[in-house]
Design a protein around this motif. Structure first.
Motif, short mmCIF file in Angstrom:
data_model
loop_
_atom_site.label_atom_id
_atom_site.label_comp_id
_atom_site.label_asym_id
_atom_site.label_seq_id
_atom_site.Cartn_x
_atom_site.Cartn_y
_atom_site.Cartn_z
N SER A 178 0.84 -1.19 0.00
CA SER A 178 0.00 0.00 0.00
C SER A 178 0.87 1.24 0.00
N LYS A 179 0.23 2.38 -0.30
CA LYS A 179 0.92 3.66 -0.21
C LYS A 179 -0.10 4.73 0.17
N VAL A 180 0.39 5.77 0.83
CA VAL A 180 -0.45 6.89 1.23
C VAL A 180 0.22 8.18 0.77
N THR A 181 -0.57 9.06 0.20
CA THR A 181 -0.10 10.38 -0.20
C THR A 181 -0.91 11.41 0.56
N VAL B 139 -3.61 3.77 -1.57
CA VAL B 139 -3.75 2.73 -2.59
C VAL B 139 -3.35 1.40 -1.96
N ALA B 140 -4.23 0.42 -2.09
CA ALA B 140 -3.94 -0.93 -1.64
C ALA B 140 -3.72 -1.82 -2.86
N VAL C 20 0.53 -7.95 -9.46
CA VAL C 20 -0.52 -7.04 -9.02
C VAL C 20 -1.70 -7.19 -9.97
N ILE C 21 -2.89 -7.49 -9.43
CA ILE C 21 -4.08 -7.62 -10.27
C ILE C 21 -5.08 -6.49 -10.02
N THR C 22 -4.99 -5.83 -8.86
CA THR C 22 -5.91 -4.74 -8.56
C THR C 22 -5.23 -3.70 -7.68
N GLU C 23 -5.49 -2.45 -7.99
CA GLU C 23 -5.18 -1.33 -7.10
C GLU C 23 -6.52 -0.77 -6.65
N LYS C 24 -6.75 -0.71 -5.35
CA LYS C 24 -7.95 -0.05 -4.83
C LYS C 24 -7.53 1.30 -4.27
N ILE C 25 -8.26 2.34 -4.68
CA ILE C 25 -7.90 3.71 -4.32
C ILE C 25 -8.94 4.27 -3.35
N TYR C 26 -8.44 4.82 -2.25
CA TYR C 26 -9.27 5.40 -1.21
C TYR C 26 -8.87 6.86 -1.01
N ALA D 34 7.00 0.07 -10.89
CA ALA D 34 6.06 0.84 -11.71
C ALA D 34 4.79 1.16 -10.95
N PHE D 35 4.36 0.26 -10.06
CA PHE D 35 3.14 0.48 -9.29
C PHE D 35 3.36 1.53 -8.20
N VAL D 36 4.59 1.66 -7.71
CA VAL D 36 4.90 2.70 -6.73
C VAL D 36 4.72 4.07 -7.35
#
Length: 163
Positions: free
Chosen positions: A10-13, A26-27, A36-42, A102-104
């Motif tokens: 995950s990452k937080v901005t 993002v999880a 990676v098959i899914t990024e969920k954005i909160y 790339a996902f980062v």
């Protein structure tokens, strides 16, 4: 960026505007092969709690991204917004392959090992297709790329530089 068991999770901005702080998170969800098959954005729009607002699904063809599908989320239903399809790749070395990093950087197209030669973008009402050809250097990395974009038969070119 959170890193656990050899993978990003995950990452937080956070954006601090002085009077209010906006955050997004993002999880990353992986398949059994570790891709990676899914990024969920909160988002936390200064309310103090996160709410899911979208997701991005990925499919693969070998070591290359095959599709990227972006969805909006209204609290109960996902709606497809745009699909990026990478139908064909060359067998040369991608100039921009950075693997899972790339996902980062929120740039999943930079995951692929090879260079896309046929791709498209579709938003449900229209589709643009790209047919791309490359010239290569002595180590099989692109020097130039030329894409013909349909409809419209327009051309886009790129030049690659290496250190």
């Amino acid at each position: 960026m959170e890193y656990s068991s050899g993978r990003y999770t995950s990452k937080v901005t956070a954006i601090d505007l002085g009077i209010v702080i906006f955050r997004d998170s993002v999880a990353l969800i992986y398949d059994a092969q570790g891709k990676v098959i899914t990024e969920k954005i909160y988002d936390d729009l200064a309310t103090g709690s996160y709410e899911e607002n979208s997701k991005i699904d990925f499919t693969y063809s070998g070591d290359n991204i095959a599709t990227i599908r972006q969805y909006s989320y209204d609290g109960s239903t996902y709606s497809l917004v745009v699909t990026y399809s990478y139908d064909e790749y060359d067998n040369k070395i991608s100039s921009m392959n950075i693997g899972f990093d790339a996902f980062v950087f929120h740039s999943p197209a930079m995951y692929s090992s090879n260079n896309p030669t046929k791709s498209s973008i579709s938003d449900g009402s229209s589709t643009e297709t790209f047919t791309t050809s490359y010239t290569y250097n002595s180590v099989n990395k692109p020097l130039t790329g030329t894409s013909v974009i349909q409809p419209g038969n327009t051309t886009a070119t790129a030049t690659y530089y290496y250190q």
